[in-house]
Design an enzyme around this catalytic site. Structure first.
Site, PDB file in Angstrom:
ATOM      1  N   ALA A   1       0.812  -1.232   0.000  1.00 22.93           N
ATOM      2  CA  ALA A   1       0.000   0.000   0.000  1.00 22.93           C
ATOM      3  C   ALA A   1       0.837   1.270   0.000  1.00 22.93           C
ATOM      4  O   ALA A   1       0.359   2.330  -0.397  1.00 22.93           O
ATOM      5  CB  ALA A   1      -0.917  -0.003   1.217  1.00 22.93           C
TER       6      ALA A   1
ATOM      7  N   LYS B   1      -6.438   4.915 -43.938  1.00 23.37           N
ATOM      8  CA  LYS B   1      -5.800   5.701 -44.986  1.00 23.37           C
ATOM      9  C   LYS B   1      -6.225   5.126 -46.328  1.00 23.37           C
ATOM     10  O   LYS B   1      -6.024   3.937 -46.583  1.00 23.37           O
ATOM     11  CB  LYS B   1      -4.282   5.620 -44.836  1.00 23.37           C
ATOM     12  CG  LYS B   1      -3.774   6.396 -43.636  1.00 23.37           C
ATOM     13  CD  LYS B   1      -2.312   6.234 -43.502  1.00 23.37           C
ATOM     14  CE  LYS B   1      -1.593   7.533 -43.490  1.00 23.37           C
ATOM     15  NZ  LYS B   1      -0.149   7.390 -43.457  1.00 23.37           N
TER      16      LYS B   1
ATOM     17  N   LYS C   1      11.754   3.090 -25.596  1.00 24.78           N
ATOM     18  CA  LYS C   1      11.743   4.288 -24.744  1.00 24.78           C
ATOM     19  C   LYS C   1      12.750   5.276 -25.309  1.00 24.78           C
ATOM     20  O   LYS C   1      13.646   4.893 -26.059  1.00 24.78           O
ATOM     21  CB  LYS C   1      12.130   3.906 -23.314  1.00 24.78           C
ATOM     22  CG  LYS C   1      11.083   3.032 -22.651  1.00 24.78           C
ATOM     23  CD  LYS C   1      11.340   2.833 -21.180  1.00 24.78           C
ATOM     24  CE  LYS C   1      10.233   2.009 -20.553  1.00 24.78           C
ATOM     25  NZ  LYS C   1       9.087   2.786 -20.103  1.00 24.78           N
TER      26      LYS C   1
ATOM     27  N   LYS D   1       3.425   7.173 -28.465  1.00 20.43           N
ATOM     28  CA  LYS D   1       2.329   6.674 -29.305  1.00 20.43           C
ATOM     29  C   LYS D   1       2.289   5.150 -29.271  1.00 20.43           C
ATOM     30  O   LYS D   1       3.315   4.497 -29.407  1.00 20.43           O
ATOM     31  CB  LYS D   1       2.518   7.145 -30.744  1.00 20.43           C
ATOM     32  CG  LYS D   1       1.330   6.847 -31.625  1.00 20.43           C
ATOM     33  CD  LYS D   1       1.330   7.700 -32.874  1.00 20.43           C
ATOM     34  CE  LYS D   1       2.259   7.115 -33.921  1.00 20.43           C
ATOM     35  NZ  LYS D   1       2.246   7.913 -35.160  1.00 20.43           N
TER      36      LYS D   1
ATOM     37  N   HIS E   1       2.039  -6.616 -23.105  1.00 19.46           N
ATOM     38  CA  HIS E   1       1.068  -5.716 -23.740  1.00 19.46           C
ATOM     39  C   HIS E   1       0.946  -5.961 -25.255  1.00 19.46           C
ATOM     40  O   HIS E   1      -0.145  -6.093 -25.791  1.00 19.46           O
ATOM     41  CB  HIS E   1       1.462  -4.248 -23.516  1.00 19.46           C
ATOM     42  CG  HIS E   1       1.699  -3.889 -22.071  1.00 19.46           C
ATOM     43  ND1 HIS E   1       1.021  -4.480 -21.044  1.00 19.46           N
ATOM     44  CD2 HIS E   1       2.530  -2.989 -21.484  1.00 19.46           C
ATOM     45  CE1 HIS E   1       1.419  -3.958 -19.885  1.00 19.46           C
ATOM     46  NE2 HIS E   1       2.346  -3.057 -20.128  1.00 19.46           N
TER      47      HIS E   1
ATOM     48  N   LYS F   1      -7.517  -0.919 -22.041  1.00 23.04           N
ATOM     49  CA  LYS F   1      -7.553   0.330 -22.824  1.00 23.04           C
ATOM     50  C   LYS F   1      -8.699   0.299 -23.829  1.00 23.04           C
ATOM     51  O   LYS F   1      -8.990  -0.737 -24.421  1.00 23.04           O
ATOM     52  CB  LYS F   1      -6.213   0.539 -23.534  1.00 23.04           C
ATOM     53  CG  LYS F   1      -5.084   0.821 -22.526  1.00 23.04           C
ATOM     54  CD  LYS F   1      -3.911   1.467 -23.198  1.00 23.04           C
ATOM     55  CE  LYS F   1      -2.753   1.667 -22.249  1.00 23.04           C
ATOM     56  NZ  LYS F   1      -2.781   2.922 -21.509  1.00 23.04           N
TER      57      LYS F   1
ATOM     58  N   ARG G   1       7.084  -3.409 -32.372  1.00 25.18           N
ATOM     59  CA  ARG G   1       8.168  -2.450 -32.249  1.00 25.18           C
ATOM     60  C   ARG G   1       7.920  -1.651 -30.973  1.00 25.18           C
ATOM     61  O   ARG G   1       6.818  -1.137 -30.770  1.00 25.18           O
ATOM     62  CB  ARG G   1       8.091  -1.527 -33.470  1.00 25.18           C
ATOM     63  CG  ARG G   1       9.234  -0.603 -33.632  1.00 25.18           C
ATOM     64  CD  ARG G   1       9.102   0.162 -34.911  1.00 25.18           C
ATOM     65  NE  ARG G   1       7.924   1.030 -34.887  1.00 25.18           N
ATOM     66  CZ  ARG G   1       7.658   1.938 -35.824  1.00 25.18           C
ATOM     67  NH1 ARG G   1       8.442   2.062 -36.874  1.00 25.18           N
ATOM     68  NH2 ARG G   1       6.591   2.698 -35.746  1.00 25.18           N
TER      69      ARG G   1
HETATM   70  C1  BG6 Z   1       4.142  -0.580 -18.131  1.00 27.08           C
HETATM   71  C2  BG6 Z   1       5.623  -0.597 -18.365  1.00 27.08           C
HETATM   72  O1  BG6 Z   1       3.646  -1.892 -18.070  1.00 27.08           O
HETATM   73  O2  BG6 Z   1       3.503   0.122 -19.174  1.00 27.08           O
HETATM   74  C3  BG6 Z   1       6.171   0.808 -18.491  1.00 27.08           C
HETATM   75  O3  BG6 Z   1       6.260  -1.257 -17.283  1.00 27.08           O
HETATM   76  C4  BG6 Z   1       5.397   1.577 -19.534  1.00 27.08           C
HETATM   77  O4  BG6 Z   1       7.559   0.797 -18.813  1.00 27.08           O
HETATM   78  C5  BG6 Z   1       3.904   1.477 -19.263  1.00 27.08           C
HETATM   79  O5  BG6 Z   1       5.823   2.927 -19.478  1.00 27.08           O
HETATM   80  C6  BG6 Z   1       3.106   2.131 -20.376  1.00 27.08           C
HETATM   81  O6  BG6 Z   1       1.765   2.223 -20.014  1.00 27.08           O
HETATM   82  P1  BG6 Z   1       0.843   3.349 -20.655  1.00 27.08           P
HETATM   83  O7  BG6 Z   1      -0.511   2.990 -20.177  1.00 27.08           O
HETATM   84  O8  BG6 Z   1       1.340   4.653 -20.117  1.00 27.08           O
HETATM   85  O9  BG6 Z   1       1.040   3.260 -22.132  1.00 27.08           O
END
Ligand code: BG6
Length: 485
Positions: free
Chosen positions: A13, A383, A339, A345, A241, A183, A336
């Site tokens: 927490a 497009k 950071k 994007k 993700h 999302k 792809r």
């Molecule tokens: C997290 C990663 O799972 O997702 C981070 O550990 C990343 O490195 C983040 O920045 C991105 O999440 P969002 O929702 O900001 O695109």
């Protein structure tokens, strides 16, 4: 109050995730009257804290408006704090006593339990074991355990963790969070694909040339370099993700919207993907670029004091995947991510093949693309070629554009965590990762991660704020991607 009672326990927490995401999310759900009436929020951590101290850590992230101040106080009244360790049962006994007491003051109705483990992986096993031993329901209510990545470091450690968890909990008690599944645009993927007649006939290798799933951030590792260096971008975002997005793009239509039907189809996609080979991967690492307008850009990845000077951890990766089935054979799926790039994007880009029997002057027609922009500024656009408006007869590329900010102006899009936590309350696992999905995601990426790490393959340097290594574009072109500009 005859509503069944619920406790939502936040382990860790006092940590960053709890402060930045979980408490604010609980507040927004509470504020919007989406939670059951009879719910208690319990923070659990090792430090000697009080609810007031906890509150001072998360309040600024809750964005409480002036007219919500009373409601916020009501929210705080529902919060408690338990100090306890993660590796002995004393704290868990206190938690059990709290829940028993809560039951007693709730007309003795059995308490439903949600346990959120916002914890580092080294305490996962202890905490889950203690929960099993001390804090489960008696069968007349339910217990759900929410866990955050990392789910292991590779196939072996992830399998170990999954085996441990499955000894303690049933699959329907485990909620592995991948917040990308919460999302808006990711949840929209199935509707776009299966809710529009025009999609099905063209959603295959006959019409689609390639699929690109990309995730770019215009900032570096922030204060998280210590964690990041143990993970790297492939584990941080690609394995979870982006892989989840790929399954939603590539899966067959499920028999129904039932959770297991959907998760079964996602797993079938993963089963059809072979482990990625090194030749199909480009990795990069950002270096300083004082000219880029971001405070982090002055330092390269390895200038961070938490990163070893010889680190070969990638902050950028491109990988090419193939789904070996009738629908997708031969179609490259590019993932792809990076950071320290030129923009923030995340998007999915479906690139269609050229028209057959082109009657326009050579090179004028561009490939049709369908783009789903996940983040930021959600949009779906296509497009397409159109006639240049006016007297001329020329063609030009344009967009059919559904940008949410204009089409759904004023509609608030909930944060991914809001949706997902609510789904746990409701018992829906559609947007949570099943054990076999996780296993296959690791199976596909572990060999290449091992090779990169064992051979200490040096990532290609790219400047903070750039598009990443040019070699990545070359590899994509080699696999047939056409940069349409
Ligand atoms: C997290 C990663 O799972 O997702 C981070 O550990 C990343 O490195 C983040 O920045 C991105 O999440 P969002 O929702 O900001 O695109």
């Amino acid at each position: 109050n005859f509503d069944p009672p619920y406790v939502f326990v936040v382990f860790g927490a006092s940590g960053d995730l709890a402060k930045k995401k979980i408490y604010p999310t609980l507040w927004w759900l509470f504020r919007d009257n989406l939670l059951p009436n009879n719910v208690a929020f319990v923070g659990y951590a090792r430090s000697d804290l009080t609810v007031d101290k906890l509150r001072s850590g998360f309040e600024k992230n809750c964005k409480v408006r002036d007219n919500e101040k009373d409601a916020f106080e009501d929210f705080i009244k529902k919060c408690s704090y338990i100090q306890g360790k993660y590796d002995d049962d004393e704290g868990f006994k206190k938690l059990k006593a709290f829940i028993d007491e809560y039951q007693a003051t709730s007309n003795n109705q059995p308490v439903n339990r949600l346990y959120y483990l916002a914890l580092p992986p080294n305490v996962f096993e202890n905490v889950t074991t203690e929960l099993r031993n001390n804090c489960m329901d008696n069968g007349d209510s339910w217990t759900r355990v929410i866990i955050e990545k990392p789910f292991g470091h590779d196939l072996k450690s992830s399998d170990h963790l999954s085996k441990h968890l499955s000894k303690l909990f049933k699959e329907d008690q485990m909620y592995r969070i991948d917040h990308y599944l919460g999302k808006e645009m990711v949840q929209n993927l199935m509707v776009l694909r299966f809710g529009n007649r025009i999609m099905a006939p063209s959603w295959n290798r006959d019409h689609i040339a390639s699929v690109m799933i990309s995730f770019k951030e215009d900032f570096g590792t922030g204060g998280r370099a210590g964690y990041f260096d143990t993970a790297g971008i492939i584990r941080d975002v690609m394995q979870n993700h982006l892989m989840q997005i790929l399954t939603l793009v590539a899966m067959e239509k499920p028999a129904s919207l039932d959770t297991e039907n959907i998760r079964d189809e996602k797993v079938k996609v993963l089963k059809a993907i072979k482990p990625v080979e090194l030749k199909d991967v480009v990795v990069g690492q950002y270096i300083a670029n004082p000219d880029f307008n971001h405070p982090e850009a002055k330092h390269g990845y390895k200038d961070d004091e938490d990163v070893p000077k010889d680190s070969v951890t990638p902050t950028y990766a491109l990988a090419v995947f193939h789904v070996h089935n009738e629908r997708w054979e031969g179609v490259p799926f590019f993932m792809r991510c990076g950071k320290g790039l030129n923009e923030k994007k995340a998007e999915v880009r479906i690139q269609f093949k050229e028209v057959s029997g082109d009657i326009y002057p050579a090179g004028e027609l561009k490939r049709t693309e369908l783009v789903m922009r996940v983040n930021p500024d959600e949009a779906v656009y296509m497009k397409l070629m159109t006639k240049k408006p006016g007297m001329g007869f020329g063609v030009e590329e344009t967009e059919l554009d559904l940008t949410y900010n204009s089409r759904y102006k004023g509609t608030r899009l909930p944060d991914a965590y809001e949706r997902l936590i609510l789904e746990v309350f409701m018992g829906s696992q559609i947007n949570f990762v099943r054990t076999d999905e996780l296993e296959h995601a690791w199976r596909i990426l572990t060999p290449v991660l091992d090779e990169l790490e064992q051979k200490k393959i040096k990532p290609i340097e790219y400047k903070f704020g750039s598009r990443g290594p040019a070699e990545a574009d070359e590899l994509m072109k080699k696999h047939g991607f056409v940069f349409t500009g």
